[in-house]
Design a protein around this motif. Structure first.
Motif, PDB file in Angstrom:
ATOM      1  N   THR A  53      33.091  -8.174  -9.630  1.00 30.56           N
ATOM      2  CA  THR A  53      32.265  -6.873  -9.998  1.00 30.56           C
ATOM      3  C   THR A  53      30.565  -7.096  -9.735  1.00 30.56           C
ATOM      4  N   ILE A  54      30.353  -8.470 -10.278  1.00 33.57           N
ATOM      5  CA  ILE A  54      28.981  -8.908 -10.254  1.00 33.57           C
ATOM      6  C   ILE A  54      28.730  -9.102  -8.879  1.00 33.57           C
ATOM      7  N   ARG A  55      29.451  -9.706  -8.016  1.00 35.54           N
ATOM      8  CA  ARG A  55      28.838  -9.979  -6.595  1.00 35.54           C
ATOM      9  C   ARG A  55      28.839  -8.583  -6.008  1.00 35.54           C
ATOM     10  N   ASP A  56      29.455  -7.683  -6.058  1.00 31.13           N
ATOM     11  CA  ASP A  56      29.374  -6.397  -5.584  1.00 31.13           C
ATOM     12  C   ASP A  56      28.157  -5.426  -6.062  1.00 31.13           C
ATOM     13  N   ALA A  57      27.734  -5.650  -7.149  1.00 28.27           N
ATOM     14  CA  ALA A  57      26.619  -5.039  -7.820  1.00 28.27           C
ATOM     15  C   ALA A  57      25.256  -5.304  -6.972  1.00 28.27           C
TER      16      ALA A  57
END
Length: 57
Positions: A53-57
């Motif tokens: 999720t962090i990487r996609d944000a």
């Protein structure tokens, strides 16, 4: 999909197998190890999801 999610899912499956075998043969230690491994796998899977999720944000 993060590698932690894959490894975590594998640990959950392995833990479920240990629990089932432990119950079948009456080995409480094996059953407890399986339950612990399932929890560890679920945590690792969640960490992988957060990383993703962090990487996609």
């Amino acid at each position: 999909m993060d590698k932690d999610q894959v490894i975590g899912s594998a640990k959950v499956v392995k833990g479920k197998i240990k629990v089932a075998v432990g119950k079948a043969v009456g080995d409480a230690k094996l059953e407890a190890e399986g339950k612990a491994e399932k929890v560890e796998g679920k945590v690792q899977n969640a960490v992988g999801g957060i990383k993703d999720t962090i990487r996609d944000a």
